[in-house]
Design a protein around this motif. Structure first.
Motif, PDB file in Angstrom:
ATOM      1  N   THR A  38      22.295  55.751   1.369  1.00 31.76           N
ATOM      2  CA  THR A  38      21.024  56.140   0.735  1.00 31.76           C
ATOM      3  C   THR A  38      21.213  57.260  -0.284  1.00 31.76           C
ATOM      4  O   THR A  38      20.236  57.863  -0.732  1.00 31.76           O
ATOM      5  CB  THR A  38      20.010  56.578   1.809  1.00 31.76           C
ATOM      6  N   GLU A  39      22.466  57.544  -0.641  1.00 36.48           N
ATOM      7  CA  GLU A  39      22.710  58.550  -1.674  1.00 36.48           C
ATOM      8  C   GLU A  39      22.694  57.878  -3.045  1.00 36.48           C
ATOM      9  O   GLU A  39      23.267  56.810  -3.219  1.00 36.48           O
ATOM     10  CB  GLU A  39      24.070  59.224  -1.449  1.00 36.48           C
ATOM     11  N   VAL A  40      22.062  58.535  -4.006  1.00 41.14           N
ATOM     12  CA  VAL A  40      22.055  58.041  -5.392  1.00 41.14           C
ATOM     13  C   VAL A  40      22.819  59.046  -6.251  1.00 41.14           C
ATOM     14  O   VAL A  40      22.496  60.232  -6.242  1.00 41.14           O
ATOM     15  CB  VAL A  40      20.608  57.890  -5.915  1.00 41.14           C
ATOM     16  N   TRP A  41      23.809  58.575  -6.968  1.00 41.68           N
ATOM     17  CA  TRP A  41      24.653  59.465  -7.784  1.00 41.68           C
ATOM     18  C   TRP A  41      24.460  59.247  -9.277  1.00 41.68           C
ATOM     19  O   TRP A  41      24.874  60.076 -10.083  1.00 41.68           O
ATOM     20  CB  TRP A  41      26.127  59.262  -7.423  1.00 41.68           C
ATOM     21  N   ASN A  42      23.832  58.138  -9.648  1.00 42.16           N
ATOM     22  CA  ASN A  42      23.621  57.844 -11.063  1.00 42.16           C
ATOM     23  C   ASN A  42      22.285  57.142 -11.256  1.00 42.16           C
ATOM     24  O   ASN A  42      21.843  56.427 -10.370  1.00 42.16           O
ATOM     25  CB  ASN A  42      24.755  56.948 -11.585  1.00 42.16           C
ATOM     26  N   PRO A  43      21.627  57.289 -12.402  1.00 41.89           N
ATOM     27  CA  PRO A  43      22.064  58.124 -13.523  1.00 41.89           C
ATOM     28  C   PRO A  43      21.863  59.614 -13.235  1.00 41.89           C
ATOM     29  O   PRO A  43      20.942  59.978 -12.485  1.00 41.89           O
ATOM     30  CB  PRO A  43      21.175  57.666 -14.676  1.00 41.89           C
ATOM     31  N   ILE A  44      22.664  60.433 -13.824  1.00 45.45           N
ATOM     32  CA  ILE A  44      22.596  61.879 -13.625  1.00 45.45           C
ATOM     33  C   ILE A  44      21.508  62.456 -14.528  1.00 45.45           C
ATOM     34  O   ILE A  44      21.492  62.166 -15.732  1.00 45.45           O
ATOM     35  CB  ILE A  44      23.959  62.527 -13.962  1.00 45.45           C
ATOM     36  N   PRO A  45      20.558  63.260 -13.983  1.00 44.29           N
ATOM     37  CA  PRO A  45      19.530  63.866 -14.850  1.00 44.29           C
ATOM     38  C   PRO A  45      20.173  64.762 -15.898  1.00 44.29           C
ATOM     39  O   PRO A  45      21.194  65.397 -15.634  1.00 44.29           O
ATOM     40  CB  PRO A  45      18.699  64.707 -13.873  1.00 44.29           C
ATOM     41  N   LYS A  46      19.577  64.767 -17.088  1.00 38.08           N
ATOM     42  CA  LYS A  46      20.132  65.651 -18.114  1.00 38.08           C
ATOM     43  C   LYS A  46      19.877  67.101 -17.707  1.00 38.08           C
ATOM     44  O   LYS A  46      18.905  67.403 -16.995  1.00 38.08           O
ATOM     45  CB  LYS A  46      19.508  65.365 -19.481  1.00 38.08           C
ATOM     46  N   SER A  47      20.729  67.973 -18.155  1.00 34.80           N
ATOM     47  CA  SER A  47      20.602  69.391 -17.813  1.00 34.80           C
ATOM     48  C   SER A  47      19.666  70.078 -18.793  1.00 34.80           C
ATOM     49  O   SER A  47      19.739  69.849 -20.005  1.00 34.80           O
ATOM     50  CB  SER A  47      21.964  70.078 -17.861  1.00 34.80           C
ATOM     51  N   VAL A  48      18.773  70.900 -18.271  1.00 33.14           N
ATOM     52  CA  VAL A  48      17.880  71.716 -19.081  1.00 33.14           C
ATOM     53  C   VAL A  48      18.070  73.171 -18.647  1.00 33.14           C
ATOM     54  O   VAL A  48      18.052  73.467 -17.456  1.00 33.14           O
ATOM     55  CB  VAL A  48      16.406  71.304 -18.871  1.00 33.14           C
ATOM     56  N   THR A  49      18.266  74.029 -19.627  1.00 33.50           N
ATOM     57  CA  THR A  49      18.447  75.445 -19.308  1.00 33.50           C
ATOM     58  C   THR A  49      17.084  76.121 -19.250  1.00 33.50           C
ATOM     59  O   THR A  49      16.349  76.107 -20.236  1.00 33.50           O
ATOM     60  CB  THR A  49      19.318  76.139 -20.378  1.00 33.50           C
ATOM     61  N   PRO A  50      16.736  76.699 -18.109  1.00 29.52           N
ATOM     62  CA  PRO A  50      15.429  77.369 -18.010  1.00 29.52           C
ATOM     63  C   PRO A  50      15.368  78.590 -18.914  1.00 29.52           C
ATOM     64  O   PRO A  50      16.398  79.172 -19.281  1.00 29.52           O
ATOM     65  CB  PRO A  50      15.363  77.796 -16.531  1.00 29.52           C
ATOM     66  N   GLY A  51      14.139  78.991 -19.260  1.00 32.13           N
ATOM     67  CA  GLY A  51      13.944  80.236 -19.995  1.00 32.13           C
ATOM     68  C   GLY A  51      14.211  81.427 -19.081  1.00 32.13           C
ATOM     69  O   GLY A  51      14.421  81.277 -17.873  1.00 32.13           O
TER      70      GLY A  51
END
Ligand code: MG
Length: 260
Positions: A38-51
């Motif tokens: 039940t683990e999902v490894w893809n697709p990987i969410p894009k990275s967003v840098t917080p303020g």
């Protein structure tokens, strides 16, 4: 003899321990195998840098106003936008100059917007500090100075105008900066113009939930009931100049949006 007994004991202990570890490992492998199903490894969410703070624009946001210019906006229906930037960098409505609309169109989005009701109190009911955020040019989240200023509750601050009363009244005093954080889901239309799915709004006012995935019933109407009229998948965001009354110099700062 004693030496042989000790060697035998050590060997037996080793065997028992090895078997136990083997069984444990086998059991662990089995559990991990089941868990992995039940683990999902893809697709990987894009990275967003917080303020730096949650009020600051994250790396993937479109900054609509940051205190320097309001080039992201134009006057609705054309012409030169008449709003002004104050000495403190606040973008302020100039009565009667018209609404501002973004040059870019948006659909589903996350919006952060800070606003300030005028410290000098004028008017009452709907004529005190009235403005609004019109998502997709049609669906109004109300801005109003409701501090000691009662009005019809489905038209107060935090309301989806004349459709949803806010869950609570969470406004600050006039003259203080306030914060809206909104998740807006656009309506979907069929080819024939009928509504497929309505718009939804989740709204935090000053960090307090005031609309919880509320269903939007249609475009804003002052008189009559809201209704949907098919429009494009993306439309400009409007900031309202409610200039028909005694003056509503609402100010704005730090506006950013994340298309979703
Ligand atoms: Mg309004």
């Amino acid at each position: 003899m004693k030496r042989i007994a000790l060697i035998t004991l050590a060997f037996c202990s080793y065997t028992i321990l090895a078997n136990a570890q083997s069984k444990f490992k086998s059991r662990q492998d089995s559990l991990e195998y089941e868990a992995a199903k039940t683990e999902v490894w893809n697709p990987i969410p894009k990275s967003v840098t917080p303020g730096t703070t949650v009020a600051d624009a994250p790396s993937d946001a479109i900054v609509l106003y940051n205190g320097k210019d309001f080039n992201a906006f134009q006057k609705k229906n054309g012409g030169t936008p008449g709003w002004k930037i104050d000495a403190d960098g606040a973008l302020t409505v100039v009565k009667g100059s018209g609404d501002l609309e973004t040059k870019e169109a948006f659909g589903d989005c996350q919006l952060h917007l800070e606003f300030r009701e005028p410290a000098e109190i004028k008017g009452s009911n709907q004529t005190r500090g009235n403005s609004g955020i019109w998502f997709m040019s049609n669906y109004e989240l109300q801005i109003l100075d409701n501090y000691n200023n009662p009005t019809y509750v489905n038209g107060e601050i935090g309301s989806i105008y004349k459709q949803h009363t806010p869950l609570v009244t969470a406004c600050k005093k006039p003259g203080e900066w306030q914060i809206y954080d909104v998740i807006f889901t656009a309506p979907q239309f069929k080819e024939n113009g009928e509504l497929a799915t309505p718009a939804h709004m989740t709204v935090l006012l000053n960090g307090i939930l005031v609309q919880n995935n509320a269903i939007v019933y249609g475009g804003v109407e002052w008189i009559g009931l809201p209704k949907y009229v098919k429009h494009a998948n993306k439309m400009p965001l409007i900031l309202q100049d409610h200039g028909m009354d005694g003056g509503n110099p609402v100010s704005f700062r730090n506006i950013w949006i994340r298309p979703l």
